[in-house]
Design an enzyme around this catalytic site. Sequence first.
Site, mmCIF file in Angstrom:
data_model
loop_
_atom_site.group_PDB
_atom_site.id
_atom_site.type_symbol
_atom_site.label_atom_id
_atom_site.label_comp_id
_atom_site.label_asym_id
_atom_site.label_seq_id
_atom_site.Cartn_x
_atom_site.Cartn_y
_atom_site.Cartn_z
ATOM 1 N N ARG A 50 29.243 60.965 72.235
ATOM 2 C CA ARG A 50 30.166 60.332 71.292
ATOM 3 C C ARG A 50 30.387 58.857 71.626
ATOM 4 O O ARG A 50 30.597 58.045 70.721
ATOM 5 C CB ARG A 50 31.494 61.093 71.280
ATOM 6 C CG ARG A 50 31.390 62.432 70.568
ATOM 7 C CD ARG A 50 32.693 63.195 70.589
ATOM 8 N NE ARG A 50 32.627 64.378 69.735
ATOM 9 C CZ ARG A 50 33.567 65.304 69.652
ATOM 10 N NH1 ARG A 50 34.661 65.184 70.388
ATOM 11 N NH2 ARG A 50 33.430 66.331 68.857
ATOM 12 N N LYS A 83 34.511 82.770 67.887
ATOM 13 C CA LYS A 83 35.427 83.493 67.012
ATOM 14 C C LYS A 83 35.023 83.441 65.536
ATOM 15 O O LYS A 83 34.751 82.373 64.999
ATOM 16 C CB LYS A 83 36.840 82.915 67.158
ATOM 17 C CG LYS A 83 37.454 83.135 68.535
ATOM 18 C CD LYS A 83 38.870 82.573 68.584
ATOM 19 C CE LYS A 83 39.513 82.805 69.952
ATOM 20 N NZ LYS A 83 40.896 82.266 69.993
ATOM 21 N N GLY A 138 30.111 69.161 68.242
ATOM 22 C CA GLY A 138 30.740 70.101 69.161
ATOM 23 C C GLY A 138 29.784 70.669 70.193
ATOM 24 O O GLY A 138 28.941 69.967 70.753
ATOM 25 N N GLY A 163 34.559 69.974 63.878
ATOM 26 C CA GLY A 163 35.624 70.441 62.994
ATOM 27 C C GLY A 163 35.641 69.714 61.665
ATOM 28 O O GLY A 163 35.829 70.332 60.609
#
Length: 404
Positions: free
Chosen positions: A40, A208, A361, A385
Amino acid sequence: MTVQTLQDLLTEGVEGRGVLVRSDLNVPLDDNGQITDPGRIIASVPTIQALVEAGAKVVVMAHLGRPKGEPDAKYSLAPVAAKLAELLGRNVQLAGDVVGYDALSRSEGLTDGDVLLLENVRFDPRETSKDESARAKLAAAFVELVGDDGAFVSDGFGVVHREQASVYDVAQQLPHYAGTLVAAEVEVLQKLTQDPARPYAVVLGGSKVSDKLAVIEALAPKVDTLVIGGGMCFTFLAAQGLPVGGSLLQTEMIDTCKDLLERFGDVLHLPVDIVVADKFAADAATLTVASTEIPDGWLGLDIGPESVSRFAALLTEAKTVFWNGPMGVFEFEKFAAGTRGVAEAIVTATSKGAFTVVGGGDSAAAVRALGLPDDGFSHISTGGGASLEYLEGKELPGISVLEG
C-alpha cells in the site's frame, strides 16, 4: 466517475500550495514493528511524487490499525514514514501528533516539495466519530495545516467506504480531486460491473460467510462461475449435511448457505477435497481427504489438489476474474498450495488475455508472500472492503463526495 483528478490539480498549478493527501498506508507489521508487506505504501507513491515534483507542500493523512481514539505507540506511523521516505528518495517528516502543536508548526515550516506525514489520524477520536460536527471540526483542523489556498487529494481507496473526517469531511471543505490510485481503482471496478467479458469468474475465500454474503448475493446472478474456498467453505459444506470436524463453522449461517446453494447451485463451486490438520499450527500433522469425509476433531486449513485442479480448469478459461480471499492458511507453508494453485491459474488466465483483479486485503498479501509476480494480474487492488462494497452496489462516501 465524473470528478476532478490529480492531473486537473497539477494543470491548475500547485507550486507553493499546501495539498492534503489522504493515503492508505495501513500496512501489516510483525511483532517487532517491521513492515511485512509495503504494497500500500508503494501504491501511494505516484500521487505524492507527482505533487512533490510540481512543488506542492504535501501533508499526508493516514491511519494504521485500529487504535481506540488515543495515541498508542504500537500504531505509530514511524515505520511507515521511514519506508515512504525510502521510496520517495527524500526526507519525510513525521508529526508527533495529528493536528496539534507539532503538526501545525511543522506544516508552517514546509517549503516547496516537502512532505509531512501526520501521526495516525485514528489517534484522534473525531476521525471515526458518528457526530458530523465533531468530524467537521477535525477536518477544519486538517485544512488549517494547508491554508486557504490548499487542496485535497483523495488517494486512499482502502478507506473510501468510510464516512470519516480525513476521507469525507475534508472534501467538503477544500477543492477536491481523485488521486491516481483512487481513479485507477474505480476504473477497474467499473470494468468489472459494466459489461465484463465472459466467462466471468469470481473467487471468494477468507474465514466467514457473513463477511462475503452481500457480495455473493450481488454477484452470483451476474457471473458464470463463483468459486468458494477458505474457511467460509465449511459452512457451505455443513449446509449440504456434511461433517466438517473441527473446521471453522458459522452455524448461524447454515440456513443462509442452504438457500444460496438452492438458488445458485449452477454457479457456486465448492471444494471436493480438503487438507485437514490435527491442530492449527505450522507443524501440524496433515491429511488430504474428500470434502465428504472430514474426520472428527480435524480442521480444514486448505483446499486439496483435486479442488485446485477443478477450479483451475474454470479459471484458466475465464475472460474476467475477480479474486478476494485466500483458499487456506497460506501463512503456513503446509496450507499454502490451494491459494498458490488458484493464483497461478489466474496468472495463466491473464497471460491468455483475461482481465484479472486481485481484490486487495489478504489476497494481495498472499500474492506477495507466495512470490507471485504482480504483473501476472491485470490489477492488484489496495482496498479489499471498499472493492467488495462497490461490487455489492453500495455507495462509497469517499467517492460520492468527490463528485460534489
